[in-house]
Write a protein that holds these residues in place. Structure first.
Motif, PDB file in Angstrom:
ATOM      1  N   GLY A 263       2.341  -4.113   4.199  1.00  0.00           N
ATOM      2  CA  GLY A 263       3.637  -3.493   3.968  1.00  0.00           C
ATOM      3  C   GLY A 263       3.954  -2.103   4.223  1.00  0.00           C
ATOM      4  O   GLY A 263       3.489  -1.629   5.152  1.00  0.00           O
ATOM      5  N   HIS A 264       4.568  -1.404   3.335  1.00  0.00           N
ATOM      6  CA  HIS A 264       4.711  -0.062   3.735  1.00  0.00           C
ATOM      7  C   HIS A 264       3.510   0.942   2.976  1.00  0.00           C
ATOM      8  O   HIS A 264       3.645   2.212   3.038  1.00  0.00           O
ATOM      9  CB  HIS A 264       6.045   0.502   2.785  1.00  0.00           C
ATOM     10  CG  HIS A 264       5.908   0.098   1.312  1.00  0.00           C
ATOM     11  ND1 HIS A 264       6.253  -1.094   0.789  1.00  0.00           N
ATOM     12  CD2 HIS A 264       5.844   1.191   0.252  1.00  0.00           C
ATOM     13  CE1 HIS A 264       6.211  -0.911  -0.520  1.00  0.00           C
ATOM     14  NE2 HIS A 264       5.936   0.267  -0.924  1.00  0.00           N
ATOM     15  N   GLN A 265       2.581   0.307   2.520  1.00  0.00           N
ATOM     16  CA  GLN A 265       1.416   1.182   2.253  1.00  0.00           C
ATOM     17  C   GLN A 265       0.667   1.500   3.318  1.00  0.00           C
ATOM     18  O   GLN A 265       0.621   0.863   4.341  1.00  0.00           O
ATOM     19  CB  GLN A 265       0.476   0.171   1.225  1.00  0.00           C
ATOM     20  CG  GLN A 265       1.463  -0.413  -0.008  1.00  0.00           C
ATOM     21  CD  GLN A 265       1.642   0.749  -1.032  1.00  0.00           C
ATOM     22  OE1 GLN A 265       1.171   1.722  -1.156  1.00  0.00           O
ATOM     23  NE2 GLN A 265       2.954   0.515  -1.694  1.00  0.00           N
ATOM     24  N   THR A 266      -0.538   2.257   3.141  1.00  0.00           N
ATOM     25  CA  THR A 266      -1.104   2.794   4.382  1.00  0.00           C
ATOM     26  C   THR A 266      -2.204   1.984   4.680  1.00  0.00           C
ATOM     27  O   THR A 266      -2.839   2.437   5.826  1.00  0.00           O
ATOM     28  CB  THR A 266      -1.575   4.147   4.073  1.00  0.00           C
ATOM     29  OG1 THR A 266      -2.515   4.220   2.596  1.00  0.00           O
ATOM     30  CG2 THR A 266      -0.526   5.408   3.629  1.00  0.00           C
ATOM     31  N   SER A 267      -2.838   0.950   3.619  1.00  0.00           N
ATOM     32  CA  SER A 267      -3.921   0.140   4.213  1.00  0.00           C
ATOM     33  C   SER A 267      -3.695  -1.188   3.342  1.00  0.00           C
ATOM     34  O   SER A 267      -2.999  -1.263   2.200  1.00  0.00           O
ATOM     35  CB  SER A 267      -5.148   0.808   4.044  1.00  0.00           C
ATOM     36  OG  SER A 267      -5.571   0.928   2.609  1.00  0.00           O
TER      37      SER A 267
END
Length: 264
Positions: free
Chosen positions: A93-97
Motif C-alpha cells: 500500500g502506501h507504507q514503505t515496506s
C-alpha cells in the motif's frame, strides 16, 4: 529445459510429480480456477533447486538469478491475467515496506480496528478467485541480494523465509514448531502468515502437527506420502471437519469470525 521448467523434488532420486512441466501445472490450476471462480485464495509455492545434487544445470550455470524470476513470471502470465493475482504492492500500500504494512495492520487489529486501510492482507471479499505466488527462500537465502535489482521478483513474488525482520517478510517459514515457539508468536504479532513444513514421516511429525495447531499456524505442509492410515491424517480429518469450505482459525481469528458469513 529451454522453454519450460521441470517440476520435481530431487533429480533422479525423487522426481515423481503430478505434472512434469511447470506450464502444465499452471494450466491445471487455471482450469480449476475458472471452474470455481469464487474460490478462496490459492497459495502457489515455488522453489528453484540450485545444488548439484538437486539440479545439475542450474548449479552449473551459477545458481538462481533474476532471469529465472523473469521467465517464470512470463510463463505464469501466459496462462493467467495479471488481475488474477494478489501482488506485493497491494500488501505494501502506501507504507514503505510489506513488513511495516503488516505490522501496522496488526496494530490496528489489536486496537479493535478491523477495517481495511488499503494496506496489509486484503479482506476475503477482495481475495476470492485470486492467486498468491510465493518463492521459497529459507534454504539458500538468495533474495536478499536480488530483490533490490530484480523487478520481476520484487513486484510479483512474495518471499517465504525465516527472518521476520526483513522489509519483504510476509510468509514466515517455521522449520520446527517444537523449538521455534518464539518465532511463531513474533510472526503472528507482526501480522505475517506462518507456514510449517512438518517433515518427511519421522517420529516427530505428529508432534509438530499438534504444536502447529496449538499456535494457529496458517499453512501446514508436509512431503510425507504414506499418509492414509496414519495418526497424522486421521487427526487432520477430525480437526478440520466442517460443512463450510473455510474455518476460522481457532487461535488467531477475532471473536466475531463467522464461517456462515465467510462462505459466500
Amino acid at each position: 529445459m529451454k522453454n519450460d521448467y521441470v517440476v520435481y523434488h530431487m533429480q533422479f532420486i525423487d522426481d515423481k510429480t503430478n505434472c512434469y512441466c511447470f506450464s502444465d501445472c499452471l494450466v491445471r490450476i487455471h482450469r480449476w480456477s475458472q471452474q470455481n471462480p469464487k474460490h478462496y485464495p490459492i497459495f502457489l509455492f515455488i522453489e528453484i533447486k540450485q545444488r548439484f545434487r538437486e539440479d545439475f544445470l542450474t548449479a552449473l550455470f551459477g545458481g538462481v538469478r533474476c532471469q529465472h524470476f523473469e521467465s517464470m513470471k512470463e510463463q505464469i502470465l501466459r496462462v493467467f491475467s495479471i488481475d488474477s493475482f494478489i501482488l506485493p504492492e497491494l500488501i505494501r500500500g502506501h507504507q514503505t515496506s510489506i513488513n511495516l504494512a503488516l505490522k501496522k495492520q496488526r496494530q490496528d487489529e489489536l486496537n479493535g480496528n478491523y477495517s481495511y486501510g488499503n494496506y496489509g492482507w486484503p479482506p476475503l471479499s477482495q481475495s476470492l478467485g485470486k492467486i498468491l505466488v510465493s518463492f521459497i527462500d529459507d534454504e539458500h537465502s538468495i533474495v536478499v541480494d536480488l530483490i533490490s535489482t530484480c523487478e520481476s521478483l520484487s513486484n510479483f513474488f512474495f518471499i517465504a523465509q525465516t527472518n521476520i525482520n526483513l522489509p519483504y517478510a510476509s510468509i514466515i517459514n517455521i522449520r520446527n514448531p517444537l523449538i521455534h515457539e518464539q518465532l511463531i508468536v513474533a510472526s503472528h504479532m507482526n501480522g505475517q502468515i506462518s507456514r510449517v513444513l512438518l517433515g518427511y514421516g519421522d517420529q516427530q511429525i505428529f508432534e509438530r502437527y499438534k504444536q502447529s495447531r496449538k499456535y494457529g499456524i496458517h499453512i501446514i505442509s508436509t512431503d510425507y506420502v504414506q499418509c492414509d492410515d496414519t495418526e497424522l491424517c486421521q487427526s487432520v480429518k477430525n480437526d478440520f471437519q466442517s460443512s463450510s469450505p473455510i474455518l476460522c482459525n481457532t487461535v488467531l481469528a477475532p471473536s466475531f469470525c463467522n464461517t456462515t458469513i465467510l462462505s459466500l
